[in-house]
Design a protein around this motif. Structure first.
Motif, PDB file in Angstrom:
ATOM      1  N   PRO A  52      25.425  28.426  34.359  1.00 28.39           N
ATOM      2  CA  PRO A  52      26.385  27.912  35.355  1.00 28.39           C
ATOM      3  C   PRO A  52      27.839  28.151  34.979  1.00 28.39           C
ATOM      4  N   SER A  53      28.688  28.113  35.978  1.00 29.80           N
ATOM      5  CA  SER A  53      30.138  28.212  35.796  1.00 29.80           C
ATOM      6  C   SER A  53      30.706  26.794  35.658  1.00 29.80           C
ATOM      7  N   SER A  54      32.014  26.698  35.353  1.00 31.18           N
ATOM      8  CA  SER A  54      32.608  25.360  35.258  1.00 31.18           C
ATOM      9  C   SER A  54      34.057  25.343  35.727  1.00 31.18           C
ATOM     10  N   ALA A 155      46.026  49.862  42.844  1.00 28.98           N
ATOM     11  CA  ALA A 155      45.443  48.555  42.501  1.00 28.98           C
ATOM     12  C   ALA A 155      46.513  47.465  42.541  1.00 28.98           C
ATOM     13  N   CYS A 156      46.536  46.617  41.530  1.00 29.89           N
ATOM     14  CA  CYS A 156      47.462  45.470  41.556  1.00 29.89           C
ATOM     15  C   CYS A 156      48.923  45.903  41.553  1.00 29.89           C
ATOM     16  N   SER A 157      49.212  47.132  41.143  1.00 26.27           N
ATOM     17  CA  SER A 157      50.611  47.582  41.084  1.00 26.27           C
ATOM     18  C   SER A 157      51.065  48.243  42.382  1.00 26.27           C
ATOM     19  N   VAL A 258      34.793  45.034  38.371  1.00 25.05           N
ATOM     20  CA  VAL A 258      34.324  44.651  37.025  1.00 25.05           C
ATOM     21  C   VAL A 258      35.476  44.799  36.045  1.00 25.05           C
ATOM     22  N   GLN A 259      35.486  43.959  35.021  1.00 27.85           N
ATOM     23  CA  GLN A 259      36.547  44.108  34.021  1.00 27.85           C
ATOM     24  C   GLN A 259      36.130  43.541  32.676  1.00 27.85           C
ATOM     25  N   GLU A 260      36.848  43.979  31.655  1.00 25.66           N
ATOM     26  CA  GLU A 260      36.777  43.383  30.317  1.00 25.66           C
ATOM     27  C   GLU A 260      38.029  42.542  30.202  1.00 25.66           C
ATOM     28  N   GLY A 261      37.950  41.295  30.681  1.00 27.02           N
ATOM     29  CA  GLY A 261      39.149  40.468  30.846  1.00 27.02           C
ATOM     30  C   GLY A 261      39.953  40.261  29.576  1.00 27.02           C
ATOM     31  N   ARG A 262      39.257  40.040  28.462  1.00 30.06           N
ATOM     32  CA  ARG A 262      39.946  39.810  27.182  1.00 30.06           C
ATOM     33  C   ARG A 262      40.772  41.025  26.764  1.00 30.06           C
ATOM     34  N   LYS A 263      40.119  42.218  26.887  1.00 27.54           N
ATOM     35  CA  LYS A 263      40.816  43.459  26.491  1.00 27.54           C
ATOM     36  C   LYS A 263      42.016  43.686  27.389  1.00 27.54           C
ATOM     37  N   ALA A 298      47.944  37.201  37.844  1.00 26.23           N
ATOM     38  CA  ALA A 298      46.527  37.341  37.508  1.00 26.23           C
ATOM     39  C   ALA A 298      46.052  36.173  36.670  1.00 26.23           C
ATOM     40  N   ASN A 299      46.898  35.753  35.726  1.00 27.24           N
ATOM     41  CA  ASN A 299      46.464  34.743  34.761  1.00 27.24           C
ATOM     42  C   ASN A 299      47.695  34.033  34.220  1.00 27.24           C
ATOM     43  N   ILE A 300      47.689  32.715  34.258  1.00 26.87           N
ATOM     44  CA  ILE A 300      48.899  31.972  33.891  1.00 26.87           C
ATOM     45  C   ILE A 300      49.284  32.195  32.422  1.00 26.87           C
ATOM     46  N   GLY A 358      48.234  46.045  36.456  1.00 24.92           N
ATOM     47  CA  GLY A 358      46.807  45.904  36.759  1.00 24.92           C
ATOM     48  C   GLY A 358      46.021  47.142  36.434  1.00 24.92           C
ATOM     49  N   ALA A 359      44.990  47.379  37.250  1.00 24.24           N
ATOM     50  CA  ALA A 359      44.035  48.447  36.966  1.00 24.24           C
ATOM     51  C   ALA A 359      44.725  49.796  36.904  1.00 24.24           C
ATOM     52  N   GLY A 360      44.130  50.654  36.107  1.00 21.03           N
ATOM     53  CA  GLY A 360      44.682  51.998  35.876  1.00 21.03           C
ATOM     54  C   GLY A 360      44.606  52.372  34.402  1.00 21.03           C
TER      55      GLY A 360
HETATM   56  N1  CO8 Z   1      32.496  29.169  33.463  1.00 17.51           N
HETATM   57  C1  CO8 Z   1      32.320  28.680  32.215  1.00 17.51           C
HETATM   58  N2  CO8 Z   1      32.397  29.438  31.107  1.00 17.51           N
HETATM   59  C2  CO8 Z   1      32.662  30.764  31.281  1.00 17.51           C
HETATM   60  C3  CO8 Z   1      32.851  31.332  32.556  1.00 17.51           C
HETATM   61  C4  CO8 Z   1      32.759  30.488  33.682  1.00 17.51           C
HETATM   62  N3  CO8 Z   1      32.936  30.939  34.928  1.00 17.51           N
HETATM   63  N4  CO8 Z   1      33.096  32.644  32.404  1.00 17.51           N
HETATM   64  C5  CO8 Z   1      33.064  32.913  31.094  1.00 17.51           C
HETATM   65  N5  CO8 Z   1      32.782  31.767  30.387  1.00 17.51           N
HETATM   66  C6  CO8 Z   1      32.646  31.604  28.944  1.00 17.51           C
HETATM   67  C7  CO8 Z   1      32.162  32.876  28.290  1.00 17.51           C
HETATM   68  O1  CO8 Z   1      30.747  32.964  28.319  1.00 17.51           O
HETATM   69  C8  CO8 Z   1      32.697  32.742  26.874  1.00 17.51           C
HETATM   70  O2  CO8 Z   1      31.834  31.925  26.137  1.00 17.51           O
HETATM   71  P1  CO8 Z   1      31.580  32.188  24.560  1.00 17.51           P
HETATM   72  O3  CO8 Z   1      32.924  32.009  23.911  1.00 17.51           O
HETATM   73  O4  CO8 Z   1      30.567  31.168  24.189  1.00 17.51           O
HETATM   74  O5  CO8 Z   1      31.094  33.612  24.469  1.00 17.51           O
HETATM   75  C9  CO8 Z   1      34.001  31.973  27.072  1.00 17.51           C
HETATM   76  O6  CO8 Z   1      33.913  31.340  28.353  1.00 17.51           O
HETATM   77  C10 CO8 Z   1      35.224  32.867  27.033  1.00 17.51           C
HETATM   78  O7  CO8 Z   1      35.036  33.985  27.939  1.00 17.51           O
HETATM   79  P2  CO8 Z   1      36.124  35.097  28.124  1.00 17.51           P
HETATM   80  O8  CO8 Z   1      36.518  35.623  26.795  1.00 17.51           O
HETATM   81  O9  CO8 Z   1      35.650  36.081  29.169  1.00 17.51           O
HETATM   82  O10 CO8 Z   1      37.310  34.224  28.783  1.00 17.51           O
HETATM   83  P3  CO8 Z   1      38.854  34.434  28.727  1.00 17.51           P
HETATM   84  O11 CO8 Z   1      39.453  33.296  28.034  1.00 17.51           O
HETATM   85  O12 CO8 Z   1      39.245  35.807  28.300  1.00 17.51           O
HETATM   86  O13 CO8 Z   1      39.254  34.294  30.283  1.00 17.51           O
HETATM   87  C11 CO8 Z   1      39.823  35.739  32.142  1.00 17.51           C
HETATM   88  C12 CO8 Z   1      38.708  35.192  31.245  1.00 17.51           C
HETATM   89  C13 CO8 Z   1      40.362  34.577  32.968  1.00 17.51           C
HETATM   90  C14 CO8 Z   1      39.209  36.778  33.067  1.00 17.51           C
HETATM   91  C15 CO8 Z   1      40.947  36.345  31.291  1.00 17.51           C
HETATM   92  O14 CO8 Z   1      40.418  37.214  30.309  1.00 17.51           O
HETATM   93  C16 CO8 Z   1      41.960  37.117  32.102  1.00 17.51           C
HETATM   94  O15 CO8 Z   1      42.549  36.631  33.048  1.00 17.51           O
HETATM   95  N6  CO8 Z   1      42.256  38.367  31.706  1.00 17.51           N
HETATM   96  C17 CO8 Z   1      43.224  39.218  32.385  1.00 17.51           C
HETATM   97  C18 CO8 Z   1      42.602  39.749  33.614  1.00 17.51           C
HETATM   98  C19 CO8 Z   1      43.533  40.590  34.430  1.00 17.51           C
HETATM   99  O16 CO8 Z   1      44.721  40.451  34.441  1.00 17.51           O
HETATM  100  N7  CO8 Z   1      42.948  41.478  35.169  1.00 17.51           N
HETATM  101  C20 CO8 Z   1      43.664  42.288  36.067  1.00 17.51           C
HETATM  102  C21 CO8 Z   1      42.734  42.616  37.152  1.00 17.51           C
HETATM  103  S1  CO8 Z   1      43.522  42.879  38.641  1.00 17.51           S
HETATM  104  C22 CO8 Z   1      43.521  44.546  39.065  1.00 17.51           C
HETATM  105  O17 CO8 Z   1      44.339  45.327  38.710  1.00 17.51           O
HETATM  106  C23 CO8 Z   1      42.391  44.986  39.913  1.00 17.51           C
HETATM  107  C24 CO8 Z   1      42.818  45.214  41.336  1.00 17.51           C
HETATM  108  C25 CO8 Z   1      41.666  45.198  42.265  1.00 17.51           C
HETATM  109  C26 CO8 Z   1      41.560  43.916  42.987  1.00 17.51           C
HETATM  110  C27 CO8 Z   1      40.616  43.847  44.102  1.00 17.51           C
HETATM  111  C28 CO8 Z   1      39.204  43.595  43.752  1.00 17.51           C
HETATM  112  C29 CO8 Z   1      38.531  42.303  44.122  1.00 17.51           C
END
Ligand code: CO8
Length: 371
Positions: A52-54, A155-157, A258-263, A298-300, A358-360
């Motif tokens: 589950p999510s939280s 993308a986001c830019s 899809v993304q590798e949010g941490r990276k 994207a993220n505070i 953002g993406a790219g």
């Molecule tokens: N509920 C509860 N726990 C969760 C959840 C959830 N929903 N999701 C993950 N967890 C858990 C994980 O399992 C992990 O657990 P453990 O430590 O036991 O392994 C823990 O929480 C930590 O997980 P993460 O490392 O993934 O969590 P983060 O702290 O890194 O946070 C974020 C995740 C919020 C995604 C963060 O990494 C982030 O914001 N990163 C930046 C993302 C970003 O800026 N992306 C840009 C994308 S936008 C873009 O350019 C695309 C454009 C296209 C848009 C249109 C498409 C829709």
């Protein structure tokens, strides 16, 4: 050569807001259904049980509290988990063009001229309605704008890339004013069944009118624009016209976001902070003296880090505008919503920064000064 001015901005906000609690409830109901339906396979180890999510995680990890969507019924139905957006006949305006027009009408209401003064329309967004005809041309048609229009996707830019393109047309004498629209129905490409990302995005549309400085009354001088891209696989969406040609068949999950949010977090923060500081120096601006940052939303935690690095201090909420708590990540529109919502208090001569990333990867900086 004419300098360019941001003359007016507009915002369209979708009809439905979805709280974290509602979204997580739907996700967790989906998880329960999945785990029940697959109980035997899960017990034998063939299928992994979903977790589950939280609400607490979503708010702490991202700062997001709610998001707007064009259709809520499908998004929060655990058996659907996507917006219900019926296809429209070809003689009706498309839904993305429609929300772009709504944002433009808002911008036109804040401008001292009419659509006949606009010579080009750029639809800059992360997902297009279709390959062709361009949404920008639909917007042109709906608002009786002359000249030309085209779609572009960074993308986001996309918004800052669009503003730079518009400013260049004005500098070249190709247009007196250019409309840049950013319609984002991100809920169409968000995987609401993916725990890692189901909470990230929201829908919205923004519009920006960029005008030749010698025609403009008021507005914001564009002091400088800079764009950067650097390849990364960490944010992807493999949806495309060649999907149906893959002889081995295709999985659906990577045809959504899809993304590798941490990276992304680790790599994009320094890239963007360094870009802002270097661009400010080249313009002879002291970044610590900027009155306001209107960053991509994207993220505070990302925005707070970038804000600290750029301003050299802990920025206040007034200096580093946050709208993602209400809107989530609206891709290209985020920094424009922030600018649109929080610029009334600027005095003539005060400076600020619109910045997207953002993406790219991709990033764009637009330094502005109140006229
Ligand atoms: N509920 C509860 N726990 C969760 C959840 C959830 N929903 N999701 C993950 N967890 C858990 C994980 O399992 C992990 O657990 P453990 O430590 O036991 O392994 C823990 O929480 C930590 O997980 P993460 O490392 O993934 O969590 P983060 O702290 O890194 O946070 C974020 C995740 C919020 C995604 C963060 O990494 C982030 O914001 N990163 C930046 C993302 C970003 O800026 N992306 C840009 C994308 S936008 C873009 O350019 C695309 C454009 C296209 C848009 C249109 C498409 C829709």
């Amino acid at each position: 050569m004419s300098a360019a001015v941001i003359a007016a901005t507009g915002l369209f906000t979708p009809p439905h807001s979805v709280s974290n609690a509602e979204l997580v409830e739907a996700f967790n109901a989906y998880v329960a259904l999945h785990n029940d339906d697959n109980a035997a396979a899960i017990a034998s180890g063939e299928v992994a049980a979903l977790i589950p999510s939280s609400v607490e995680f979503v708010e702490k990890a991202s700062g997001i509290k709610s998001r707007y969507v064009m259709d809520k019924t499908g998004v929060i139905d655990p058996r659907v988990m996507r917006p219900n957006l019926p296809e429209r006949p070809n003689d009706e305006i498309s839904i993305l063009a429609e929300i772009a027009v709504a944002a433009t009408r808002d911008a036109l209401g804040r401008w001292d001229k009419g659509p006949e003064r606009i010579d080009a329309v750029i639809c800059a967004a992360s997902n297009m309605q279709r390959a062709y005809p361009a949404m920008a041309i639909e917007v042109q048609q709906a608002l009786s704008i002359g000249g030309f229009g085209f779609d572009m996707n960074v993308a986001c830019s996309s918004a800052t890339f669009g503003i730079k393109t518009a400013a260049d047309y004005i500098a070249a004498g190709d247009a007196r004013a250019v409309l840049v629209v950013n319609p984002e129905i991100t809920s169409g490409h968000l995987n609401f069944r993916d725990r890692d990302s189901h909470f990230i995005f929201g829908d919205v549309a923004t519009a920006v009118i960029i005008e030749a400085a010698d025609e403009a009354t008021g507005g914001w001088d564009i002091l400088g624009t800079r764009l950067k891209t650097q390849f990364s696989n960490n944010i992807r969406n493999n949806f495309g016209f060649l999907n149906r040609c893959a002889p081995d068949g295709i999985g659906a999950a990577d045809k959504l976001f899809v993304q590798e949010g941490r990276k992304v977090f680790r790599e994009v923060v320094p890239m963007v902070a360094d870009m802002i500081v270097a661009h400010a120096a080249d313009l002879g601006l002291d970044p610590t003296a900027l009155k306001r940052l209107w960053l991509h939303q994207a993220n505070i935690n990302m925005n707070e880090l970038i804000g600290r690095r750029v301003l050299g201090r802990e920025p206040t909420r007034e200096e580093n505008v946050i709208i993602l708590d209400e809107f989530a990540n609206t891709s290209s529109a985020g920094s424009i919503i922030a600018f649109h919502r929080a610029n009334d208090d600027f005095a003539s001569g005060e400076t600020g920064l619109i910045c997207s990333f953002g993406a790219g990867y991709s990033a764009g900086t637009v330094f502005v000064r109140k006229r």
